[in-house]
Design an enzyme around this catalytic site. Structure first.
Site, short mmCIF file in Angstrom:
data_model
loop_
_atom_site.label_atom_id
_atom_site.label_comp_id
_atom_site.label_asym_id
_atom_site.label_seq_id
_atom_site.Cartn_x
_atom_site.Cartn_y
_atom_site.Cartn_z
N SER A 124 -30.75 -21.77 34.26
CA SER A 124 -31.60 -22.06 35.41
C SER A 124 -30.97 -23.13 36.29
O SER A 124 -30.25 -24.01 35.80
CB SER A 124 -32.95 -22.57 34.87
OG SER A 124 -33.69 -23.17 35.91
N TYR A 148 -37.89 -28.84 29.48
CA TYR A 148 -37.50 -27.43 29.69
C TYR A 148 -36.03 -27.36 30.13
O TYR A 148 -35.23 -26.63 29.55
CB TYR A 148 -38.40 -26.78 30.75
CG TYR A 148 -37.85 -25.48 31.29
CD1 TYR A 148 -37.75 -24.35 30.49
CD2 TYR A 148 -37.41 -25.39 32.63
CE1 TYR A 148 -37.22 -23.16 31.00
CE2 TYR A 148 -36.89 -24.21 33.14
CZ TYR A 148 -36.80 -23.10 32.32
OH TYR A 148 -36.27 -21.93 32.82
N LYS A 152 -32.36 -25.87 28.30
CA LYS A 152 -31.35 -24.97 28.90
C LYS A 152 -29.96 -25.59 28.77
O LYS A 152 -28.99 -24.90 28.47
CB LYS A 152 -31.68 -24.70 30.37
CG LYS A 152 -32.93 -23.87 30.59
CD LYS A 152 -32.76 -22.44 30.12
CE LYS A 152 -33.98 -21.58 30.35
NZ LYS A 152 -33.96 -20.31 29.62
P1 NAD Z 1 -41.28 -14.63 31.15
O1 NAD Z 1 -42.13 -15.61 30.45
O2 NAD Z 1 -41.92 -13.63 32.04
O3 NAD Z 1 -40.36 -13.85 30.09
C1 NAD Z 1 -39.96 -14.42 28.88
C2 NAD Z 1 -40.26 -13.40 27.79
O4 NAD Z 1 -39.84 -13.93 26.54
C3 NAD Z 1 -41.75 -13.10 27.68
O5 NAD Z 1 -41.90 -11.70 27.66
C4 NAD Z 1 -42.15 -13.73 26.35
O6 NAD Z 1 -43.20 -13.01 25.73
C5 NAD Z 1 -40.84 -13.67 25.58
N1 NAD Z 1 -40.69 -14.70 24.54
C6 NAD Z 1 -40.87 -16.04 24.67
N2 NAD Z 1 -40.55 -16.65 23.52
C7 NAD Z 1 -40.14 -15.69 22.66
C8 NAD Z 1 -39.69 -15.70 21.32
N3 NAD Z 1 -39.62 -16.84 20.62
N4 NAD Z 1 -39.35 -14.53 20.74
C9 NAD Z 1 -39.46 -13.36 21.43
N5 NAD Z 1 -39.87 -13.30 22.70
C10 NAD Z 1 -40.21 -14.45 23.31
O7 NAD Z 1 -40.17 -15.45 31.96
P2 NAD Z 1 -39.15 -14.96 33.06
O8 NAD Z 1 -39.55 -15.53 34.35
O9 NAD Z 1 -38.92 -13.52 32.94
O10 NAD Z 1 -37.87 -15.77 32.57
C11 NAD Z 1 -36.90 -15.20 31.71
C12 NAD Z 1 -35.85 -16.24 31.38
O11 NAD Z 1 -35.29 -16.73 32.60
C13 NAD Z 1 -36.41 -17.47 30.65
O12 NAD Z 1 -35.46 -17.87 29.70
C14 NAD Z 1 -36.54 -18.50 31.75
O13 NAD Z 1 -36.42 -19.80 31.25
C15 NAD Z 1 -35.37 -18.14 32.65
N6 NAD Z 1 -35.58 -18.57 34.04
C16 NAD Z 1 -36.69 -18.18 34.70
C17 NAD Z 1 -36.90 -18.61 36.00
C18 NAD Z 1 -38.15 -18.24 36.76
O14 NAD Z 1 -38.49 -18.91 37.75
N7 NAD Z 1 -38.86 -17.19 36.40
C19 NAD Z 1 -35.95 -19.41 36.65
C20 NAD Z 1 -34.81 -19.77 35.93
C21 NAD Z 1 -34.62 -19.34 34.62
#
Ligand code: NAD
Ligand code: UDP
Length: 336
Positions: A124, A148, A152
């Site tokens: 991120s 958080y 990362k």
């Molecule tokens: P999201 O919460 O929609 O998706 C994450 C998924 O991981 C969910 O489906 C959740 O059920 C699953 N999950 C969480 N912990 C778990 C575990 N221990 N075992 C199995 N499944 C698990 O989030 P997103 O927005 O799709 O983000 C995906 C990734 O991208 C994350 O790692 C997040 O930190 C990173 N990210 C997101 C953003 C954003 O703004 N959305 C920005 C930068 C980075």
């Protein structure tokens, strides 16, 4: 290739599953559904007309990982699973370290044991903290300002050390800027639980009448109109960035880092104005206090991804808004 997608039912993971299936890959999703609904995966199947394997479970479950890696001939892992709410991470940091860091450790261990050498990790822009200057390059200083972001950074470091210890491993760290938008079918999108903490889903809920008005957190930042500036990127562009990274990096060992953004900064006020223009909806707002921990501005240089991955974002802000609005209108209560 057989691709294990952890967190594949989530917002970015589900859009990436669509792109992987469209590219002819075999997809195995592992998700514990802590922040997603199985319905998202049905929608992926409907959009693509392709099947995939879904496994409900946790990345920290070493026995389950052992079964998955033994039963499926996994070629690469796309690792989205994790917790992502900054505020929540300050209130329950141990849960964030457990889920994100310990979870990633379990995954890397299983990959190592089974000789799986390609990993693409969802990092991120938060790893840059409050940047000294913009645009932000991959070489810009790293400094997380909340638990958080720190998880990362720790995972990135763990991946780098893993790569250093094994000359055959290829890890790609993708640092996302602000993903927004939805699949253009209107059937796949962001489904935040409770009150959205991010700007775009909040505006969409105001537009659809679920919330009265938007609070703009601060209008006295050192930015052109005083409101916070971010680099919003369409989630489908982001998803396609993963396919590009997979294609380019699968054969190349080492640790590779890429910003995935558009390179364009958009302020909160600009977003509100543009949202109204594109959708014809009034977005009532009031100026509120700054949100603790927020930074003034953050946008990417995505030059490296353009040069080395042959990838760049294609969808403009108007399309991000139109697709968000399409999804929001068709699914006012998300996947319910
Ligand atoms: P999201 O919460 O929609 O998706 C994450 C998924 O991981 C969910 O489906 C959740 O059920 C699953 N999950 C969480 N912990 C778990 C575990 N221990 N075992 C199995 N499944 C698990 O989030 P997103 O927005 O799709 O983000 C995906 C990734 O991208 C994350 O790692 C997040 O930190 C990173 N990210 C997101 C953003 C954003 O703004 N959305 C920005 C930068 C980075
Ligand atoms: N923001 C806002 N009101 C909200 C949510 C967000 O004014 O209800 C602002 C926030 O202060 C920041 C920008 O919108 O300047 C983007 O916030 P978001 O949480 O979406 O992304 P992040 O701050 O994590 O980059």
């Amino acid at each position: 290739m057989n691709i294990l997608v952890t967190g594949g039912a989530g917002y970015i993971g589900s859009h990436t599953c669509v792109e992987l299936l469209n590219a002819g890959e075999q997809v195995i999703v592992l998700d514990n559904f802590s922040n997603a609904k199985p319905e998202a995966l049905n929608r992926v199947i409907n959009i693509t007309g392709q099947q995939m394997i879904t496994i409900e479970g946790d990345i920290r479950d070493a026995a389950l990982l052992e079964t998955i890696f033994s039963q499926h001939n996994i070629d690469a892992v796309l690792h989205f699973a994790g917790l992502k709410a900054v505020g929540e991470s300050t209130m329950d940091p141990l849960n964030y370290y457990d889920n994100n860091v310990n979870g990633s450790l379990c995954l890397l261990r299983a990959m190592q044991k089974h000789g799986v050498k390609t990993l693409i990790f969802s990092s991120s822009a938060t790893v840059y903290g409050d940047p000294d200057s913009v645009p932000i390059f991959e070489s810009s200083p790293l400094r997380a300002t909340n638990p958080y972001g720190q998880t990362k950074l720790v995972i990135e470091l763990m991946c780098q050390h893993w790569v250093e210890s094994n000359s055959e491993v290829s890890v790609t760290l993708l640092r996302y800027f602000n993903p927004v938008g939805a699949h253009d079918s209107g059937t796949l999108g962001e489904d935040p639980q409770g009150v959205p903490s991010n700007l775009m889903p909040f505006i969409a809920q105001v537009a659809v009448g679920k919330r009265k008005s938007l609070s703009i957190f601060g209008d006295d930042y050192d930015t052109p109109d005083g409101t916070g500036v971010r680099d919003y990127i369409h989630v489908v562009d982001l998803a396609q960035g993963h396919v590009a990274a997979l294609k380019q990096r699968n054969e190349q060992a080492g640790c590779h880092v890429f910003n995935l953004g558009t390179g364009q900064g958009v302020s909160v006020l600009e977003m509100v104005t543009e949202f109204s223009k594109v959708t014809g909806q009034d977005i009532p707002y009031q100026i509120a206090a700054r949100r603790p921990g927020d930074i003034a501005q953050c946008y990417a240089s995505s030059q490296r991804a353009r040069l080395e991955l042959d990838w760049s974002s294609k969808r403009e802000l108007q399309q991000m808004i139109a697709d968000t609005w399409h999804w929001q209108r068709l699914n006012p209560d998300g996947y319910v």
